[in-house]
Every structure is written in C-alpha cells, then in structure tokens.
Design a protein around this motif. Structure first.
Motif, PDB file in Angstrom:
ATOM      1  N   LEU A 118       1.826  37.986  74.453  1.00  0.00           N
ATOM      2  CA  LEU A 118       0.737  38.525  75.250  1.00  0.00           C
ATOM      3  C   LEU A 118      -0.524  38.394  74.421  1.00  0.00           C
ATOM      4  O   LEU A 118      -0.565  38.849  73.288  1.00  0.00           O
ATOM      5  CB  LEU A 118       0.994  39.988  75.602  1.00  0.00           C
ATOM      6  N   ILE A 119      -1.556  37.739  74.986  1.00  0.00           N
ATOM      7  CA  ILE A 119      -2.798  37.502  74.254  1.00  0.00           C
ATOM      8  C   ILE A 119      -3.992  37.883  75.119  1.00  0.00           C
ATOM      9  O   ILE A 119      -3.907  37.871  76.347  1.00  0.00           O
ATOM     10  CB  ILE A 119      -2.927  36.038  73.793  1.00  0.00           C
ATOM     11  N   THR A 120      -5.099  38.211  74.460  1.00  0.00           N
ATOM     12  CA  THR A 120      -6.326  38.547  75.187  1.00  0.00           C
ATOM     13  C   THR A 120      -7.368  37.439  75.136  1.00  0.00           C
ATOM     14  O   THR A 120      -8.370  37.519  75.851  1.00  0.00           O
ATOM     15  CB  THR A 120      -6.957  39.851  74.664  1.00  0.00           C
ATOM     16  N   ARG A 121      -7.167  36.434  74.305  1.00  0.00           N
ATOM     17  CA  ARG A 121      -8.081  35.298  74.238  1.00  0.00           C
ATOM     18  C   ARG A 121      -7.257  34.017  74.231  1.00  0.00           C
ATOM     19  O   ARG A 121      -6.248  33.927  73.511  1.00  0.00           O
ATOM     20  CB  ARG A 121      -8.952  35.324  72.979  1.00  0.00           C
ATOM     21  N   PHE A 146      -3.897  44.390  78.484  1.00  0.00           N
ATOM     22  CA  PHE A 146      -3.214  44.366  77.190  1.00  0.00           C
ATOM     23  C   PHE A 146      -2.964  45.788  76.701  1.00  0.00           C
ATOM     24  O   PHE A 146      -1.866  46.103  76.224  1.00  0.00           O
ATOM     25  CB  PHE A 146      -4.022  43.583  76.154  1.00  0.00           C
ATOM     26  N   ASP A 147      -3.968  46.655  76.816  1.00  0.00           N
ATOM     27  CA  ASP A 147      -3.797  48.052  76.400  1.00  0.00           C
ATOM     28  C   ASP A 147      -2.645  48.711  77.152  1.00  0.00           C
ATOM     29  O   ASP A 147      -1.816  49.402  76.552  1.00  0.00           O
ATOM     30  CB  ASP A 147      -5.075  48.856  76.637  1.00  0.00           C
ATOM     31  N   ARG A 148      -2.584  48.504  78.473  1.00  0.00           N
ATOM     32  CA  ARG A 148      -1.500  49.099  79.278  1.00  0.00           C
ATOM     33  C   ARG A 148      -0.146  48.506  78.896  1.00  0.00           C
ATOM     34  O   ARG A 148       0.846  49.231  78.764  1.00  0.00           O
ATOM     35  CB  ARG A 148      -1.773  48.906  80.766  1.00  0.00           C
ATOM     36  N   ALA A 149      -0.099  47.185  78.713  1.00  0.00           N
ATOM     37  CA  ALA A 149       1.159  46.526  78.347  1.00  0.00           C
ATOM     38  C   ALA A 149       1.633  46.982  76.974  1.00  0.00           C
ATOM     39  O   ALA A 149       2.824  47.262  76.779  1.00  0.00           O
ATOM     40  CB  ALA A 149       0.996  45.004  78.386  1.00  0.00           C
ATOM     41  N   TYR A 150       0.710  47.076  76.031  1.00  0.00           N
ATOM     42  CA  TYR A 150       1.099  47.499  74.683  1.00  0.00           C
ATOM     43  C   TYR A 150       1.561  48.958  74.687  1.00  0.00           C
ATOM     44  O   TYR A 150       2.520  49.316  73.994  1.00  0.00           O
ATOM     45  CB  TYR A 150      -0.042  47.286  73.688  1.00  0.00           C
ATOM     46  N   ALA A 151       0.926  49.802  75.489  1.00  0.00           N
ATOM     47  CA  ALA A 151       1.372  51.193  75.621  1.00  0.00           C
ATOM     48  C   ALA A 151       2.779  51.235  76.219  1.00  0.00           C
ATOM     49  O   ALA A 151       3.616  52.046  75.797  1.00  0.00           O
ATOM     50  CB  ALA A 151       0.394  51.986  76.486  1.00  0.00           C
ATOM     51  N   LEU A 152       3.072  50.362  77.160  1.00  0.00           N
ATOM     52  CA  LEU A 152       4.402  50.282  77.748  1.00  0.00           C
ATOM     53  C   LEU A 152       5.430  49.841  76.701  1.00  0.00           C
ATOM     54  O   LEU A 152       6.499  50.439  76.568  1.00  0.00           O
ATOM     55  CB  LEU A 152       4.390  49.312  78.932  1.00  0.00           C
ATOM     56  N   ASP A 211      -8.382  42.681  78.372  1.00  0.00           N
ATOM     57  CA  ASP A 211      -8.225  43.726  77.358  1.00  0.00           C
ATOM     58  C   ASP A 211      -7.589  44.998  77.906  1.00  0.00           C
ATOM     59  O   ASP A 211      -6.733  45.603  77.253  1.00  0.00           O
ATOM     60  CB  ASP A 211      -9.576  44.054  76.712  1.00  0.00           C
ATOM     61  N   GLU A 212      -7.973  45.403  79.104  1.00  0.00           N
ATOM     62  CA  GLU A 212      -7.423  46.630  79.679  1.00  0.00           C
ATOM     63  C   GLU A 212      -5.946  46.473  79.996  1.00  0.00           C
ATOM     64  O   GLU A 212      -5.141  47.386  79.769  1.00  0.00           O
ATOM     65  CB  GLU A 212      -8.206  47.023  80.936  1.00  0.00           C
ATOM     66  N   HIS A 246      -4.890  39.680  65.590  1.00  0.00           N
ATOM     67  CA  HIS A 246      -6.265  39.572  66.070  1.00  0.00           C
ATOM     68  C   HIS A 246      -6.716  38.114  66.035  1.00  0.00           C
ATOM     69  O   HIS A 246      -7.851  37.806  65.636  1.00  0.00           O
ATOM     70  CB  HIS A 246      -7.190  40.476  65.237  1.00  0.00           C
ATOM     71  N   GLU A 247      -5.842  37.226  66.472  1.00  0.00           N
ATOM     72  CA  GLU A 247      -6.126  35.792  66.486  1.00  0.00           C
ATOM     73  C   GLU A 247      -7.135  35.440  67.574  1.00  0.00           C
ATOM     74  O   GLU A 247      -7.225  36.124  68.596  1.00  0.00           O
ATOM     75  CB  GLU A 247      -4.834  35.001  66.728  1.00  0.00           C
ATOM     76  N   HIS A 248      -7.894  34.389  67.353  1.00  0.00           N
ATOM     77  CA  HIS A 248      -8.842  33.841  68.331  1.00  0.00           C
ATOM     78  C   HIS A 248      -9.845  34.897  68.812  1.00  0.00           C
ATOM     79  O   HIS A 248     -10.228  34.906  69.981  1.00  0.00           O
ATOM     80  CB  HIS A 248      -8.098  33.220  69.520  1.00  0.00           C
ATOM     81  N   ASP A 249     -10.201  35.819  67.930  1.00  0.00           N
ATOM     82  CA  ASP A 249     -11.150  36.884  68.268  1.00  0.00           C
ATOM     83  C   ASP A 249     -10.644  37.795  69.379  1.00  0.00           C
ATOM     84  O   ASP A 249     -11.422  38.359  70.138  1.00  0.00           O
ATOM     85  CB  ASP A 249     -12.524  36.311  68.650  1.00  0.00           C
ATOM     86  N   GLY A 250      -9.329  37.920  69.479  1.00  0.00           N
ATOM     87  CA  GLY A 250      -8.721  38.798  70.480  1.00  0.00           C
ATOM     88  C   GLY A 250      -7.559  39.553  69.867  1.00  0.00           C
ATOM     89  O   GLY A 250      -7.535  39.804  68.662  1.00  0.00           O
ATOM     90  N   ARG A 251      -6.604  39.891  70.699  1.00  0.00           N
ATOM     91  CA  ARG A 251      -5.398  40.577  70.234  1.00  0.00           C
ATOM     92  C   ARG A 251      -4.181  39.879  70.805  1.00  0.00           C
ATOM     93  O   ARG A 251      -4.251  39.252  71.867  1.00  0.00           O
ATOM     94  CB  ARG A 251      -5.404  42.036  70.685  1.00  0.00           C
ATOM     95  N   GLY A 252      -3.064  39.999  70.101  1.00  0.00           N
ATOM     96  CA  GLY A 252      -1.828  39.402  70.572  1.00  0.00           C
ATOM     97  C   GLY A 252      -0.625  40.135  70.047  1.00  0.00           C
ATOM     98  O   GLY A 252      -0.692  40.823  69.023  1.00  0.00           O
TER      99      GLY A 252
END
Length: 124
Positions: A118-121, A71-77, A68-69, A99-105
C-alpha cells in the motif's frame, strides 16, 4: 497510449475470505459474482476477481495506490487487527512503514499469502 488495466484474477485459497479482506482494506465495492469468481471493483472500473485455481500457486505481488486518508484508515485496520506488516519488501523492518517517493508505504500478506504493498505516492 490507449491500453488501460481492466481486471485480474487473484488466486485464492478461500475466495470469499479474500474478497472480504480486500473489500475492507481497499474500501472496494462488491461486483456481481459469476462462475468460480468473487468480484470486487476498485477505482477506474478495475475488477479484482478471486478464485481458487486448480493448481498450487506461488505468491504474487500487488501494489495499491491510496490517498493519504485511505492509507491512514488502512494502516489503522492493519494495526488494529494485529496483522504483521513491514516497511520493506524483504520483511526486515517489522511493524514499520516507509517514506519512499515522498509518501508512505507498507507491506503485508493477504489471507492467501500474496504480498500486498500500500503506497501513497506512485513509484514513477
């Protein structure tokens, strides 16, 4: 199962530009270059090799699982650079994440036109 993913060659219009892009986005480590390859290493010892192929190449799809962390940095980039991105692979939801698979993408294109996800789950 004993098979594990080791490396892939990612066709690149400019291998140096691609290596720089992936290094920053994925927070990858440099690996020694050889022959036509610019190399990066990601988790589990997986090697990403960037090279210009001798033929035209179709776009490919590469999905990366981030915590998750990261992903936050990548999305900010992505947003900080004003990169186009989408919540879906068909690119009908621009500027959004899913917000697929109970995560973010998120989906975006790399400098050579490949589709990145890019996915978190994990999808499994």
């Amino acid at each position: 199962m004993t098979a594990r993913f080791n490396h892939t060659i990612i066709a690149s219009t400019d291998p140096a530009e691609m290596a720089d892009f992936y290094r920053e986005l994925l927070e990858a480590d440099d690996a020694p270059a050889w022959g036509p390859f610019r190399n990066l290493q990601i988790a589990d010892g997986v090697l990403l090799q960037f090279a210009a192929p001798p033929i035209d190449f179709p776009p490919q799809h590469y999905a990366y699982l981030l915590d998750d962390e990261h992903f936050d940095r990548a999305y900010a980039l992505i947003t900080g650079q004003g990169r186009e991105h989408w919540a879906d692979p068909r690119r009908t939801l621009p500027g959004e994440i899913n917000h697929e698979h109970d995560g973010r993408g998120v989906y975006l294109l790399d400098p050579s036109g490949h589709y990145l996800e890019l996915i978190t789950r994990a999808c499994l």
